[in-house]
Design a protein around this motif. Structure first.
Motif, mmCIF file in Angstrom:
data_model
loop_
_atom_site.group_PDB
_atom_site.id
_atom_site.type_symbol
_atom_site.label_atom_id
_atom_site.label_comp_id
_atom_site.label_asym_id
_atom_site.label_seq_id
_atom_site.Cartn_x
_atom_site.Cartn_y
_atom_site.Cartn_z
ATOM 1 N N LEU A 56 37.661 29.007 43.884
ATOM 2 C CA LEU A 56 36.291 29.215 43.439
ATOM 3 C C LEU A 56 36.233 30.309 42.382
ATOM 4 N N ASP A 57 35.472 30.085 41.333
ATOM 5 C CA ASP A 57 35.307 31.069 40.268
ATOM 6 C C ASP A 57 33.832 31.075 39.848
ATOM 7 N N ALA A 58 33.568 31.747 38.751
ATOM 8 C CA ALA A 58 32.180 31.867 38.291
ATOM 9 C C ALA A 58 31.577 30.500 37.959
ATOM 10 N N LEU A 59 32.387 29.603 37.373
ATOM 11 C CA LEU A 59 31.885 28.270 37.057
ATOM 12 C C LEU A 59 31.502 27.509 38.325
ATOM 13 N N ALA A 60 32.313 27.679 39.380
ATOM 14 C CA ALA A 60 32.016 27.007 40.640
ATOM 15 C C ALA A 60 30.683 27.495 41.203
ATOM 16 N N ILE A 61 30.489 28.823 41.165
ATOM 17 C CA ILE A 61 29.225 29.364 41.669
ATOM 18 C C ILE A 61 28.058 28.863 40.832
ATOM 19 N N LEU A 62 28.253 28.791 39.509
ATOM 20 C CA LEU A 62 27.204 28.304 38.620
ATOM 21 C C LEU A 62 26.834 26.858 38.952
ATOM 22 N N LEU A 63 27.861 26.028 39.207
ATOM 23 C CA LEU A 63 27.596 24.630 39.559
ATOM 24 C C LEU A 63 26.934 24.512 40.938
ATOM 25 N N LEU A 64 27.316 25.398 41.846
ATOM 26 C CA LEU A 64 26.687 25.388 43.169
ATOM 27 C C LEU A 64 25.204 25.757 43.089
ATOM 28 N N LEU A 65 24.847 26.589 42.094
ATOM 29 C CA LEU A 65 23.455 26.996 41.938
ATOM 30 C C LEU A 65 22.647 26.050 41.043
ATOM 31 N N ALA A 66 23.344 25.257 40.234
ATOM 32 C CA ALA A 66 22.652 24.381 39.291
ATOM 33 C C ALA A 66 21.842 23.296 40.016
ATOM 34 N N GLY A 67 22.459 22.700 41.069
ATOM 35 C CA GLY A 67 21.744 21.655 41.811
ATOM 36 C C GLY A 67 20.452 22.149 42.424
ATOM 37 N N PRO A 68 20.475 23.256 43.182
ATOM 38 C CA PRO A 68 19.221 23.799 43.718
ATOM 39 C C PRO A 68 18.227 24.178 42.629
ATOM 40 N N ALA A 69 18.729 24.690 41.489
ATOM 41 C CA ALA A 69 17.816 25.054 40.408
ATOM 42 C C ALA A 69 17.064 23.833 39.888
#
Length: 392
Positions: A56-69
């Protein structure tokens, strides 16, 4: 008329809709935050218990937050939710990050898209997700991949069906609310019409009588003072009764407690109408063969008011010298007929009084008709006597 408490109770203020409450769901902000926390925290926890091709890296966290956003647009732009969730979920899995609850935002996006009425977009998104599950399961080389693929396809279809069920429930509630508001508006309109008829009957009859008596008083005041006192007493009685009834009607409009007991006028008070008309010089004959005990209060009130308004019109407009009031009861109906020897309608259009009489009759399932005579006019009202309303 002595006013009754309003049926149904109504006031000009805001109306409150009763019945089942609409389930609007939790606030959008709550959904977005909850899904984001579950996806990030759940993935971080599951990543520590599996060997993923890519940490997991910053891109993974960004993708994890993109769906809820993307779910934040469920009210403003619902068509945005599903594409954002598909891209975010697809990219996360394609990059080989650790498996976790990343599909939660995608599942909710499918449900909310269908619930928003975007049926074909929801099915298209579910189809893309199902196809990805089938391809992904086949590429794993697992012997049970058909079972996993079938389960994924079934869940995608179920999500759309669930969203459509929410949509149908929302539409049913909207239809219920619309009908309820229409019914309340009809009740308010009918109540206003009832009050308008009552006010017209009270004011028009009393003022007409006062006007006639005042004319009599002016005419006989100088030549025959003994006739002046009865005319003035009649004016005083009519004005007092009119003021009392108008105050009660205004109290009903303000939803105050009536100032006096609410009493409906009955057939027994019809002779009083005739006496008032005779004081103004009109000879009136009453023929009443109805069994008052078998006529319901609503029919008695309507018969009284129709007779009152008809005699008022005869005294004010027709120039008649005599009139005959007939109240007959035949079969299941009460018939009220008022004949006069005046000038008739004379081509004049019906006013509020005639309209009010007809509305009273129609409200009870009856009718009111006007017939020209030579000379004069006949007003005839037929009021059905319903079995449930015949008790005294």
């Amino acid at each position: 008329m002595q006013p009754r408490s309003p049926e149904p109770a109504w006031s000009p203020g805001p109306q409150h809709i009763t019945g089942p409450r609409r389930f609007a769901g939790p606030p959008t902000s709550f959904i977005v935050i909850t899904v984001a926390v579950i996806q990030v925290v759940g993935t971080l926890f599951s990543a520590g218990h599996q060997d993923a091709p890519r940490p997991l890296d910053a891109l993974a966290i960004l993708l994890l937050l993109a769906g809820p956003a993307g779910l934040a647009y469920r009210k403003r732009e619902p068509q945005v939710m599903l594409p954002v969730a598909l891209v975010a979920t697809g990219a996360y899995l394609a990059f080989g990050y650790a498996w976790g609850p990343i599909v939660l935002s995608l599942a909710l996006a499918i449900v909310l898209t269908a619930a928003a009425g975007l049926r074909w977009q929801a099915w298209a998104g579910a189809g893309i997700a199902a196809a990805a599950v089938v391809v992904g399961s086949a590429l794993t080389g697992d012997e049970n991949w058909p079972v996993r693929a079938s389960a994924g396809v079934a869940w995608a279809a179920i999500l759309v069906v669930v969203g459509q069920s929410f949509r149908r429930r929302s539409e049913r509630f909207a239809e219920y609310r619309r009908r309820r508001e229409e019914a309340q508006k009809a009740e308010r309109d009918e109540y206003r019409l009832t009050l308008a008829r009552d006010i017209h009957d009270v004011v028009a009859h009393s003022l007409s009588m006062i006007n006639v008596q005042a004319s009599v008083a002016l005419h006989v005041g100088a030549d025959d003072p003994e006739k002046l006192r009865p005319a003035l007493e009649a004016i005083k009685a009519a004005s007092k009764e009119s003021l009392t009834e108008v105050r009660q009607l205004l109290g009903v409009l303000r939803e105050d407690v009536p100032l006096a007991p609410a009493v409906r006028p009955t057939l027994a008070r019809v002779p009083e109408l005739l006496r008032n008309a005779e004081v103004g010089g009109l000879r009136v004959t009453l023929e009443d063969n109805a069994d008052h005990q078998r006529v319901g209060p609503a029919q008695q009130e309507a018969a009284y008011r129709i007779t009152q308004e008809a005699l008022t019109n005869v005294g004010r407009h027709s120039g008649a010298r005599s009139a005959v009031v007939r109240i007959t009861q035949t079969g299941g109906a009460l018939t009220v007929t008022i004949d006069d020897d005046g000038a008739g309608m004379g081509g004049a259009l019906p006013g509020n009084g005639l309209t009010g009489m007809r509305e009273r009759a129609v409200a009870l399932g009856g009718s009111l008709t006007l017939h020209s005579r030579e000379p004069g006019l006949r007003v005839e009202a037929t009021l059905p006597i319903h079995q449930e309303g015949n008790r005294p």
